[in-house]
Structures are given as C-alpha cells and as structure tokens.
Design an enzyme around this catalytic site. Structure first.
Site, mmCIF file in Angstrom:
data_model
loop_
_atom_site.group_PDB
_atom_site.id
_atom_site.type_symbol
_atom_site.label_atom_id
_atom_site.label_comp_id
_atom_site.label_asym_id
_atom_site.label_seq_id
_atom_site.Cartn_x
_atom_site.Cartn_y
_atom_site.Cartn_z
ATOM 1 N N ALA A 188 -54.868 2.237 16.138
ATOM 2 C CA ALA A 188 -54.691 2.201 14.691
ATOM 3 C C ALA A 188 -53.287 2.535 14.202
ATOM 4 O O ALA A 188 -52.949 2.209 13.067
ATOM 5 C CB ALA A 188 -55.696 3.142 14.029
ATOM 6 N N PRO A 198 -49.410 2.498 13.228
ATOM 7 C CA PRO A 198 -49.236 3.600 12.269
ATOM 8 C C PRO A 198 -50.188 3.567 11.072
ATOM 9 O O PRO A 198 -50.074 4.409 10.194
ATOM 10 C CB PRO A 198 -47.792 3.405 11.796
ATOM 11 C CG PRO A 198 -47.577 1.931 11.869
ATOM 12 C CD PRO A 198 -48.372 1.459 13.070
ATOM 13 N N CYS A 245 -48.519 -8.434 17.907
ATOM 14 C CA CYS A 245 -47.334 -8.845 17.155
ATOM 15 C C CYS A 245 -46.332 -9.434 18.144
ATOM 16 O O CYS A 245 -45.186 -9.008 18.232
ATOM 17 C CB CYS A 245 -46.732 -7.666 16.402
ATOM 18 S SG CYS A 245 -45.441 -8.182 15.251
#
Length: 477
Positions: free
Chosen positions: A294, A296, A415
C-alpha cells in the site's frame, strides 16, 4: 578572511542595545538548492521529488527562485545522459575521474547553457561562483574551463557530433539524444513492440515525453472531496478519471483540500487501475478489500473511499513501517473510517487465505513507467534489479491469488512497462495455477481508448499523458 566577513548575519537596523543581527539570505538560493539536491541524488541515492520540496520550504525559497530551482534540478536529471556525453568530450580525462562534488555543477552548467534561456555569460559565471563556495577556488577554475568549452556549440550540434549513427545503431542514437541508458531504450522498444530495424519512431516519442515536465494531477478522495472542489481552487478536470483534476501551475501543498487531507497528488493512471479493480462484477459479498503493497498510500486512499461508500472495509498492508505511516495518513478519515493499516510482509501474510473479495498488488518494480516524475530512476536502475524484483513480483501475485476468495478478483499493477515485470510475471504465475483466469482488463476502463494489449492494460505518457502503468485483472475460480 575576517571574523566579520565570516558572520552569517548582517546588521540592517539598530535597537536600544545596538545593531540587531538579521539573517543573511543565501547567495543565489535557487542554484544552491538545486546543487544540494543533485549532489544528494548522486552521493546517497536521495529522491529529488522528496528532497527538493523540503529544501525549498526550509530555506524559504518561493516564486521565481523556486521555479528556477525546480527546473535546474529536474531538467538536469532528465538530460543527464546527453550532458554527460558533451562533458566527456570537453574534459581532458574521462568524466568518470571528475570529483563527485564537481559533477553536479558541470551538469547544472551544461543544462543552463544548452537547454535554458540563460545568457551564456550568466550560465558560466553563476555556476563558477557557486563552485567557489561549494568546492573551492581551485576546482572552480576547472568548472570554468569545461563550461567554456561546452558553450562553443548548441545542444543539437553537440548531439549530432557525438551520438551514434541513427541508421546503424538506432538504440544507441536514441540513448544519447534523448538521455536514457541503452538498456532502458531497448526494454521500452520491446514493450512497444518495435524492432530497431523499423526505426523506433514510437519509442522516440516516448523518450521525448519522458523529458517533458508533467503537470500535477490530483485525486479528490471519494466521500471527502470532489473534482468541483478542486476546480474552485484552480484545477481543471482531467481527461479520464472522475476523481482527477490537473493543476496547471503552483504548489499543490498550498491548496486547502490537500492541506486538509481531502485531496492528494496522484497520477491519473494510478487512479484508473484502482478504479478498474473496483468495477469488476463479483457475485455475493463485496465488503472485504486488500491492498498488499500500500505504500505510500495513493491507491489505498482511493480504494478506502470506494469501499467505504459500499459499506465495506479495506486492509492496507505495507512492509516498511515509515511507509505504513504514510498510508495511515493517506487513508485517515476515509468514508466510515473504512481502512485499517498494518505493517506486514505480504509474501508471508498474517491474514487467512480465501477471504478477500478484491485484492490489489501494486508490486515493487523498476519504476520505468514514472521517468517523467522521477528522472533519476533511469540512472539508478540496472538490468540486475530485475533478478530480484521479478521473483518478488511473482511471489506477491501468488499470495494475492491465495488471499482472494473464489469468485473474487485480483488486480496486478506495476509502474513499469518492462515485459519481464508485466506480462511475464502474470503469464508465468497463471501457467502454474488452475484456479484463476485472466480477464479483459480494458473492458473495465471504457473511457480510455487504446490501452488494451491482449487482455492487459498498458498506459503510456506519449499516448495518454499519464505514467506507464500496467494492469492485469484476474478472477479467482
């Protein structure tokens, strides 16, 4: 030097007891702040996006000085590869032999000379003046000599002379002209499905997009703020996400909604992958959600709001205590206080298997999808990182599928567009299981055209104006 000249104070007014010391404003504070960030990035792997705002705030740097410090920092990091090629041609020895404290000065000076609207004499003189103060008079003479050589040509002329030939070595040409490590160019081309023999036209557009300054995108946390609230503070609705707004300029931390924790900075693609997970139909209960990585806390804040509006709860896990603290602040006062944050290693989870309706795995990755926002990542990462990250990503996806109940859904997100971290992980895990099926992820993002790749979703900066987020949605049988 006299004691008077060394004093950090200057007298500007008198009181009853004589002169009242006043703090001396640092000379050229913008360039000094940029240098300190660049030096920290190089010497101790600091993150520019975390350190620069702190320095600007602590030193009271605002307005034009803050804008200059930001451009010097991020512009230098983005074009570092190109500048290093130029600087290497301008030093008498290898650039690798240049003192570590001097290198950021040379790069900053090159950025001003080759990519900014700074007059040549000012770019050289201000950098040399800064060099005298941070590395001493002797080494400042070296900085002066090198930058005067750099100023002899413009950037296009330098790159034309230094870059490999586009026809015989297209990857090497793009690496130098668009300032990316060669291995990154190759990996991005493969992810886009391009071959060097074809010219790598789209890869070049992607690399160019990485070197453009991205706009700040905000998340209006569900149940706590709306896009209209952000519009009242100067933001404009984003292209796709119903919870996103774009801030054209200024400090997002100055917005009241951000200061109150009702909104936060979050890329639009990051919002959309979490939103897609929430949209997949599930039979039966839908009140127990899990965010396994989770920190930041951006996606956790969105998920907490969404599940809270449905009367459910989110368990947000983060292995690093400091980042777990960031998650706790991000989800604070979510709808119905719907989130609980725990410090836990999700590869060895403290929760039981088969109990969650929705599970998000935002896996640790190389970060090659966020090179616009974190330009130093392109110089920090190496192909060797994949040997550690890919097994971790596979282990996390395995545990996510174990945690989901039959009929539940798992979202695997990175990402990074690197094929080893995306399709490679998902297909490798699913090949060893008979209790999961890959869903068509793009069906759950109908407002975003052109992101479907097979049954996966892949965002791109040059196509969508977002980070290069990857999403796979998997149903537990």
């Amino acid at each position: 030097m006299t004691e008077r000249s060394r004093s950090p104070y200057r007298s500007t007014r008198r009181g009853r007891g004589g002169p009242v010391p006043q703090p001396r404003r640092p000379r050229d504070p913008a360039r000094r702040a940029a240098y300190d960030v660049l030096n920290a990035v190089q010497s101790r792997d600091a993150y520019a996006n975390l350190l620069l705002p702190v320095l600007l705030r602590e030193r009271g740097i605002t307005g034009r000085d803050a804008a200059l410090a930001t451009e010097l920092t991020y512009g230098t990091l983005r074009r570092q590869g190109s500048y290093d090629a130029v600087l290497d041609a301008c030093v008498d020895r290898s650039l690798r032999s240049v003192d570590a404290e001097v290198l950021p000065l040379l790069r900053m000076g090159a950025h001003q000379l080759l990519s900014m609207d700074v007059p040549q004499h000012a770019a050289v003189s201000t950098t040399v003046d800064l060099a005298r103060r941070v590395v001493g008079h002797h080494r400042s003479r070296f900085v002066n000599a090198v930058l005067r050589k750099v100023s002899a040509r413009g950037l296009e002329e330098w790159l034309s002379a230094l870059a490999p030939d586009r026809r015989t070595d297209p990857v090497g040409h793009l690496a130098v002209t668009h300032s990316h490590p060669r291995w990154v160019v190759q990996a991005l081309a493969e992810a886009l499905g391009e071959e060097p023999a074809g010219g790598l036209a789209e890869t070049e557009r992607l690399l160019a997009a990485h070197n453009e300054r991205p706009l700040v995108t905000l998340l209006a946390k569900p149940g706590r703020a709306t896009v209209a609230d952000l519009a009242d503070e100067g933001a404009a609705p984003a292209r796709y996400s119903p919870y996103a707004a774009v801030l054209p300029e200024g400090d997002p931390g100055a917005l009241q909604t951000v200061r109150q924790g009702r909104a936060a900075v979050q890329d639009e693609a990051s919002q959309l992958v979490a939103l897609a997970l929430s949209r997949v139909p599930v039979d039966g209960a839908d009140g127990r959600w899990l965010d396994m990585c989770a920190g930041p806390g951006g996606k956790a804040a969105l998920l907490a709001g969404l599940v809270g509006e449905r009367g459910g709860h989110l368990l947000a896990a983060e292995v690093q205590p400091a980042r777990a603290g960031l998650v706790a602040r991000a989800v604070h006062r979510s709808v119905g206080d719907s989130a609980r944050v725990v410090v836990a290693d999700s590869t060895r989870p403290p929760w039981r298997d088969g109990v969650f309706d929705r599970v998000l795995v935002d896996a640790p990755c190389t970060g090659l999808g966020a090179l616009r926002r974190r330009p130093e990542a392109r110089w920090r990462r190496t192909p060797d990182d994949l040997t550690e990250l890919v097994p971790l990503q596979r282990a996390l996806l395995e545990r996510a599928l174990d945690a989901a109940r039959p009929g539940g859904v798992v979202g695997y997100v990175t990402c990074s567009p690197h094929l080893a971290e995306t399709r490679g992980v998902v297909t490798g895990v699913l090949a060893g299981r008979d209790d999961a099926e890959l869903l068509d992820a793009a069906r759950h993002l109908p407002e975003v055209p052109g992101v479907a790749v097979d049954r996966f979703v892949q965002f791109w900066p040059h196509r969508n104006g977002t980070d290069a987020m990857f999403l796979a949605l998997i149903r537990k049988r």
